[in-house]
Design a protein around this motif. Structure first.
Motif, PDB file in Angstrom:
ATOM      1  N   LEU A  14       1.006  -1.296   0.365  1.00  0.00           N
ATOM      2  CA  LEU A  14      -0.039  -0.483   0.284  1.00  0.00           C
ATOM      3  C   LEU A  14       0.925   1.213  -0.733  1.00  0.00           C
ATOM      4  CD1 LEU A  14      -2.888  -0.053   2.794  1.00  0.00           C
ATOM      5  CD2 LEU A  14      -2.958  -0.495  -0.303  1.00  0.00           C
ATOM      6  N   ASN A  15       0.468   1.993  -0.763  1.00  0.00           N
ATOM      7  CA  ASN A  15       0.844   3.804  -0.597  1.00  0.00           C
ATOM      8  C   ASN A  15       0.167   4.783  -1.154  1.00  0.00           C
ATOM      9  OD1 ASN A  15       1.018   3.713  -3.378  1.00  0.00           O
ATOM     10  ND2 ASN A  15       2.597   2.790  -2.865  1.00  0.00           N
ATOM     11  N   TRP A  16       0.770   5.242  -0.960  1.00  0.00           N
ATOM     12  CA  TRP A  16      -0.353   7.079  -1.112  1.00  0.00           C
ATOM     13  C   TRP A  16      -1.038   7.145  -2.003  1.00  0.00           C
ATOM     14  CZ3 TRP A  16      -2.621   9.708   3.369  1.00  0.00           C
ATOM     15  CH2 TRP A  16      -1.332   9.326   4.709  1.00  0.00           C
ATOM     16  N   GLN A  17      -0.627   6.687  -3.335  1.00  0.00           N
ATOM     17  CA  GLN A  17      -1.156   6.517  -4.221  1.00  0.00           C
ATOM     18  C   GLN A  17      -2.416   5.745  -4.608  1.00  0.00           C
ATOM     19  OE1 GLN A  17       1.508   7.146  -7.934  1.00  0.00           O
ATOM     20  NE2 GLN A  17       2.955   7.742  -6.338  1.00  0.00           N
ATOM     21  N   ILE A  19      -3.901   3.534  -2.115  1.00  0.00           N
ATOM     22  CA  ILE A  19      -4.340   3.242  -0.967  1.00  0.00           C
ATOM     23  C   ILE A  19      -6.060   3.417  -1.418  1.00  0.00           C
ATOM     24  CG2 ILE A  19      -4.205   5.822  -0.296  1.00  0.00           C
ATOM     25  CD1 ILE A  19      -4.193   4.543   2.367  1.00  0.00           C
ATOM     26  N   PHE A  20      -7.057   4.060  -2.031  1.00  0.00           N
ATOM     27  CA  PHE A  20      -7.905   4.302  -2.794  1.00  0.00           C
ATOM     28  C   PHE A  20      -8.061   3.667  -3.876  1.00  0.00           C
ATOM     29  CE2 PHE A  20      -8.499   7.922  -0.057  1.00  0.00           C
ATOM     30  CZ  PHE A  20      -8.820   7.278   1.177  1.00  0.00           C
ATOM     31  N   THR A  21      -7.103   3.387  -5.313  1.00  0.00           N
ATOM     32  CA  THR A  21      -7.606   2.498  -5.789  1.00  0.00           C
ATOM     33  C   THR A  21      -7.396   1.473  -5.862  1.00  0.00           C
ATOM     34  OG1 THR A  21      -5.663   3.347  -6.897  1.00  0.00           O
ATOM     35  CG2 THR A  21      -7.758   5.089  -7.601  1.00  0.00           C
ATOM     36  N   LEU A  22      -7.037   0.752  -5.705  1.00  0.00           N
ATOM     37  CA  LEU A  22      -5.585  -1.002  -4.767  1.00  0.00           C
ATOM     38  C   LEU A  22      -5.456  -0.725  -6.684  1.00  0.00           C
ATOM     39  CD1 LEU A  22      -8.599  -2.548  -2.671  1.00  0.00           C
ATOM     40  CD2 LEU A  22      -6.676  -1.196  -2.248  1.00  0.00           C
TER      41      LEU A  22
ATOM     42  N   TRP B  33     -17.493   2.250  -2.001  1.00  0.00           N
ATOM     43  CA  TRP B  33     -16.415   2.119  -2.410  1.00  0.00           C
ATOM     44  C   TRP B  33     -15.716   0.872  -2.828  1.00  0.00           C
ATOM     45  CZ3 TRP B  33     -11.838   1.002   1.291  1.00  0.00           C
ATOM     46  CH2 TRP B  33     -10.396   1.338   0.506  1.00  0.00           C
ATOM     47  N   LEU B  37     -14.616  -0.920  -6.415  1.00  0.00           N
ATOM     48  CA  LEU B  37     -13.271  -1.609  -6.288  1.00  0.00           C
ATOM     49  C   LEU B  37     -13.790  -3.539  -7.533  1.00  0.00           C
ATOM     50  CD1 LEU B  37     -11.292  -0.871  -3.603  1.00  0.00           C
ATOM     51  CD2 LEU B  37     -11.314  -0.479  -5.530  1.00  0.00           C
ATOM     52  N   ARG B  42     -10.540  -4.632  -9.450  1.00  0.00           N
ATOM     53  CA  ARG B  42      -9.094  -4.917  -8.137  1.00  0.00           C
ATOM     54  C   ARG B  42      -9.285  -5.263  -6.759  1.00  0.00           C
ATOM     55  NH1 ARG B  42      -7.259   0.615  -9.974  1.00  0.00           N
ATOM     56  NH2 ARG B  42      -7.061   0.007 -12.510  1.00  0.00           N
ATOM     57  N   ILE B 345       2.112   3.218   4.998  1.00  0.00           N
ATOM     58  CA  ILE B 345       2.166   3.622   3.437  1.00  0.00           C
ATOM     59  C   ILE B 345       2.568   4.785   2.866  1.00  0.00           C
ATOM     60  CG2 ILE B 345      -0.338   2.766   3.224  1.00  0.00           C
ATOM     61  CD1 ILE B 345      -1.175   5.557   3.774  1.00  0.00           C
ATOM     62  N   PHE B 469      -0.643  12.242  -1.320  1.00  0.00           N
ATOM     63  CA  PHE B 469      -0.404  11.015  -3.050  1.00  0.00           C
ATOM     64  C   PHE B 469       0.648  12.005  -3.720  1.00  0.00           C
ATOM     65  CE2 PHE B 469      -2.677  11.112  -7.056  1.00  0.00           C
ATOM     66  CZ  PHE B 469      -2.473  10.117  -7.469  1.00  0.00           C
ATOM     67  N   GLU B 472       4.400  11.880  -2.833  1.00  0.00           N
ATOM     68  CA  GLU B 472       5.263  10.887  -3.731  1.00  0.00           C
ATOM     69  C   GLU B 472       4.604  10.121  -4.806  1.00  0.00           C
ATOM     70  OE1 GLU B 472       3.126   6.721  -1.052  1.00  0.00           O
ATOM     71  OE2 GLU B 472       2.830   6.807  -3.470  1.00  0.00           O
TER      72      GLU B 472
END
Lengths: 224, 759
Positions: A14-17, A19-22, B33, B37, B42, B345, B469, B472
């Motif tokens: 997981l990272n910040w990019q 985390i929501f879109t998986l 959400w 996904l 996903r 994260i 975001f 990164e």
């Protein structure tokens, strides 16, 4: 999921990019993926190789020789390196058909950002019948099938020696090995795995152009 | 499922939000959400189903407690039977342990020794063992709840530990216990270790060893603990991942390098050592979080399985809540998981940069930013420079102090060596603490923002997420824009009170004593009338508790650090006891007293040192603060008595006329109505806590109040307010702190409403 190259288990981080879109399903693990070198930065407008000038020397030479290039432009995703050589060898020559999957997502991504609105007809560069039998599949057809739009096989190839067994000059000065089965009067996108000297692509493009195709683009996985 | 365990953990979090805040839209958003996904391929079926199960299960598993719902039962002396589930404190000042009753509920048993004789030598304590079954004789009562806005809610805090009742025993003979459980051995080992450390090593160093190795910071001293709290450094004192990491690698390294075990065996030893250490280190949630994570990693390694770190964190999160649902309300638990998750994260962002110094700045930044709203919610307070200070303090503790504690512990049998180490440590550490204290006194610029509306918290996290975001992605321009948005959000929070047309007048419930806070609309001024304290019996001075537990939390929760004026009606501790603490920590412009107020010289110099103007205000004068006039009606002349010389103040706010009377008696009341026969008051502060010696019938008849404010302690020894006074005031609405807790009047222009803190 396991990596198609090293068979290690892929555990997404997981990272910040993401985390929501998986995670998009991936077929190469991260360490293997970084070994593929993607083409970035300034490139030749014509053939996609990394170049400081707008049109590289090779393409200028083609322009002079053909008196105006038959190819509008080529787009490639990867540069050729040792790792890529191993991957291609395993995929094409040793018949690891599944390994082609690793190119699916990058190919779709690049296609949808470059060609999707251009109303092109996708034409895979063919193998000769003998070669297709020998390999079991045509890698260019496999790549073309990954794309969201359907492709048309309008070219046929006369059997000859493998391109990879020839020298640069031999490649450039061979006769055109292609036969056109049906002329296309819309712009065409040729799909192949690798662009090395550009001869193959230009043979196919020249043939298409001669029979009324207004523009020919090419989409190749690797710029050799 | 691998790589997706955080989804069920998020589902649990959502169920907590649904229960605790009734945020149904949050749940709806979460499931939209998930479906998205799932639809986009996903997310597989298993994580979705597991998340649903987790949501439903924890929705029923997590108690939705309402601290007001506990029924007050008639207290009668009774015996309570149960098993000791934890021994929390045994010192010469306090004995505290938790009893688990047969009904499964917990009761806290407290004993305050009457004089400080050496209890620890007493045999009676040997029976207080973990797991012992006890019979306790005493009143089982419901723990105190908070009585003021902003005040710490002890009842709720105990509920987070599943404790619903408490018994304060009057003598040790009311406790009889026998037996013990296996865990007792560990606890007694902890006690023995701590005694041993104190014996062999100097008490200064031992105090730090206690805190950093055994997770008990009671010996460090309140000042240092508060200093660490002010600068968001408390995580160093709470044993967490940092300590566990150092300890585990230290023990593992020793086992292997001294050829005591093979790597294989060392791993098994660590499996046993970790839970034992977690108990030795006090068993706080942060300890369990860190040690369980390491434990799971060792087990996974043994089983040749792989999981991502966030998976392990999520599994530990689920396990801990499964075992003890109330733990989610524990502040340490929340901070520990929030920080760990944010750091995990951010790994990509942190490892992308190559310089160590920059990396530690990144770590500190992510950690503090992630918990900023939590810190504000709990402490109404944030120290922005703490991000920088952490970069210095964390390496100092992790590279020097904590390892040094182990070295000194190992060398403790050799007294000369220990002595040298001890002196060395004291020298270095004193310098370092002095450095932090210096920073605290010179660079202390905290944000005191008051409580945040949920919309701002959501906005904050949206911007924080976008900031991270883009950082990164190395998209600096966009990252900068979102960082700017966060700054604007924080600034808007800070200026919000200055835009609010609402004024507030609050009578704080400080027990038997007065403390009024007047906040003018648009924050044009903050005025206090009196700031009392409880009398401490040791030195007959005001003790700090009222300030620390009631006045400061209230002011901070309103975002107040600056006070324009404090009126002190007279000298008594129940009206002035907290002022010297306030002078030290808040910015007070002026203190206003009557002409006859008698100062002690030390107090005056103490106030002046802290840049406070001291002014006397005389009878018939008008004092304007923030454009708001106060009229001084008394004292008219020197009455030779503190109460009798009380300042009497008249003011108008929210369309009402207010009279604050201090502790004047009937005689002074009569003088006032003689001097001002036309005086009327809509709101009267009944003088002297509702004592019968004040609030004369004639006074009330003339003033004709609609509301009466009475500040008196619950069950105070003086019997205030007197029933006769209550009778005399029958025609008015009586608002009293002993019944209603704090009472607040909120007004806009000429309209206002009274609110009682306790229903």
């Amino acid at each position: 999921m396991h990596c198609l190259w090293c068979y290690e288990e892929i555990i997404p981080n997981l990272n910040w990019q993401n985390i929501f879109t998986l995670f998009k399903p991936r077929s190469l693990c991260e360490p293997c993926e970084v070994r593929l070198s993607k083409l970035v930065g300034s490139r030749c407008r014509r053939c996609s190789r990394m170049s400081a000038v707008r049109i590289c020397k090779d393409c200028e030479w083609w322009e002079k020789r053909l008196g105006g290039d038959v190819l509008t432009c080529n787009h490639s995703i990867y540069a050729y390196n040792d790792f890529m050589q191993d991957v291609i060898a395993k995929w094409k020559y040793r018949g690891d058909y599944q390994l082609g999957q690793i190119f699916k997502q990058p190919l779709i991504d690049a296609f949808s950002s470059l060609f999707v609105n251009k109303e092109v007809v996708i034409v895979p560069v063919p193998l000769s019948e003998e070669r297709t039998l020998e390999r079991g599949f045509n890698q260019a057809k496999v790549l073309a099938d990954f794309l969201p739009d359907s492709s048309m096989e309008v070219l046929k190839r006369v059997h000859g020696e493998k391109q990879s067994k020839k020298s640069r000059n031999e490649r450039i000065f061979t006769n055109n090995p292609f036969i056109l089965t049906r002329p296309i009067e819309k712009p065409v996108l040729l799909v192949d795995d690798i662009y090395t000297t550009g001869t193959t692509i230009r043979h196919a493009a020249g043939l298409l152009r001669k029979h009324g195709t207004p523009k020919v683009y090419s989409f190749t996985l690797i710029r050799g | 499922m691998k790589g997706y365990w955080h989804i069920p953990a998020a589902a649990v979090l959502v169920s907590i939000f649904t229960i605790h805040f009734q945020y149904n839209w949050f749940m709806i958003l979460f499931f939209i959400w998930l479906s998205y996904l799932f639809y986009r391929n996903r997310l597989g079926k298993i994580p979705v189903i597991l998340s649903l199960i987790c949501y439903i299960f924890f929705y029923n598993h997590i108690p939705s407690y309402d601290s007001n719902a506990l029924n007050e039962e008639a207290a009668a002396k009774e015996t309570v039977q149960g098993e000791i589930s934890s021994v929390d404190e045994i010192t010469n000042k306090k004995v505290e342990f938790t009893l688990r009753k047969e009904s499964g509920q917990n009761t806290l048993i407290l004993y305050f020794p009457p004089d400080s004789k050496d209890l620890l030598a007493n045999d009676d304590f040997i029976q207080l063992k973990h797991g012992a079954s006890c019979i306790i004789y005493g009143d089982e009562e419901i723990p105190d709840e908070s009585r003021n806005p902003g005040e710490f809610n002890y009842r709720e805090y105990l509920l987070t530990k599943s404790i619903t009742k408490q018994i304060i025993v009057s003598s040790l003979e009311d406790i009889s216990c026998e037996g013990s459980s296996f865990l007792h051995r560990l606890y007694s080992l902890r006690l023995k270790l701590s005694r041993y450390a104190e014996e062999k090593i100097g008490s200064y160093t031992a105090a730090w060893l206690h805190a950093l190795v055994l997770g008990d910071d009671t010996k460090i001293g309140d000042e240092i603990i508060e200093l660490f709290q002010r600068w968001s450094l408390s995580h160093i004192l709470a044993i967490s991942g940092l300590h566990i990491g150092i300890i585990v690698s230290f023990v593992y390294f020793m086992l292997i390098k001294l050829n005591l075990a093979t790597k294989e065996k060392a791993a098994w030893i660590m499996l046993l050592f970790l839970p034992v250490y977690a108990i030795l280190a006090g068993g706080e949630p942060s300890v369990w979080r860190a040690s369980t994570m390491v434990l799971i990693f060792i087990i996974l390694n043994k089983l040749k399985l792989h999981l991502s770190v966030t998976d392990v964190l999520s599994i530990v999160f689920l396990l801990l809540i499964l075992m003890e649902p109330n733990i989610i309300f524990h502040v340490g638990f929340q901070l520990s998981f929030a920080v760990t998750f944010a750091l995990l994260i951010s790994r990509k962002w942190i490892t992308d940069s190559s310089r160590t110094l920059y990396q530690s700045l990144q770590i500190s930044f992510v950690a503090q930013m992630m918990i900023f709203p939590l810190l504000i919610a709990y402490f109404s307070y944030f120290q922005p420079l703490s991000i920088l200070l952490n970069v210095i303090v964390v390496p100092y503790f992790s590279l020097f102090v904590i390892p040094f504690m182990f070295i000194i512990f190992i060398t403790s049998p050799f007294s000369t060596l220990t002595n040298i180490f001890d002196h060395f440590f004291i020298m270095v550490h004193e310098y370092f603490l002095d450095f932090i204290i210096w920073i605290d006194s010179h660079l202390n610029f905290p944000w005191v923002t008051g409580s945040l509306p949920s919309i701002i918290i959501i906005g904050y996290y949206v911007f924080f997420f976008s900031l991270m975001f883009h950082l990164e992605k190395n998209n600096r321009r966009k990252a900068f824009m979102h960082g700017l948005c966060i700054c604007l959000l924080v600034i808007s929070m800070l200026i919000l009170p200055y835009l609010s047309p609402e004024g507030r007048i609050t009578m704080l419930d400080i027990g038997q004593g007065d403390a009024f806070v007047i906040e003018l609309p648009y924050r044009r001024g903050v005025i206090m009338i009196d700031a009392g304290a409880r009398l401490s019996f040791e030195d007959m001075e005001g003790n700090k508790n009222v300030y620390k537990q009631i006045i400061k939390p209230y002011l901070y929760s309103r975002g107040i650090r600056e006070i324009d004026a404090v009126f002190l009606t007279h000298e008594d501790v129940d009206h002035t006891g907290s002022i010297s603490f306030m002078v030290e920590e808040l910015n007070i412009d002026q203190i206003l007293v009557s002409d006859y107020y008698q100062f002690e010289e030390t107090t005056v110099s103490h106030w002046l040192e802290n840049n406070v103007d001291i002014k006397r205000v005389s009878h018939n004068h008008e004092v304007e603060i923030g454009g708001h006039p106060f009229y001084v009606l008394a004292p008219v002349r020197d009455k030779h008595g503190a109460n009798e010389n009380s300042l009497v103040l008249y003011t108008e706010a929210g369309g009402k006329r207010w009279l604050f009377t201090g502790d004047i008696g009937k005689e002074e009341e009569k003088e006032i109505i003689e001097l001002y026969p036309d005086l009327r008051a809509d709101v009267l502060k009944a003088a002297h806590h509702g004592s019968d010696s004040s609030s004369d019938q004639s006074f009330i008849d003339v003033l004709n109040p609609q509301y009466t404010l009475i500040s008196a302690g619950v069950n105070n020894v003086y019997g205030h307010p007197s029933s006769k006074v209550i009778d005399r005031l029958q025609e008015t609405v009586i608002l009293r702190t002993d019944k209603n807790g704090a009472v607040q009047f909120r007004y806009r222009q000429n309209e206002g409403t009274f609110y009682k803190f306790l229903p």
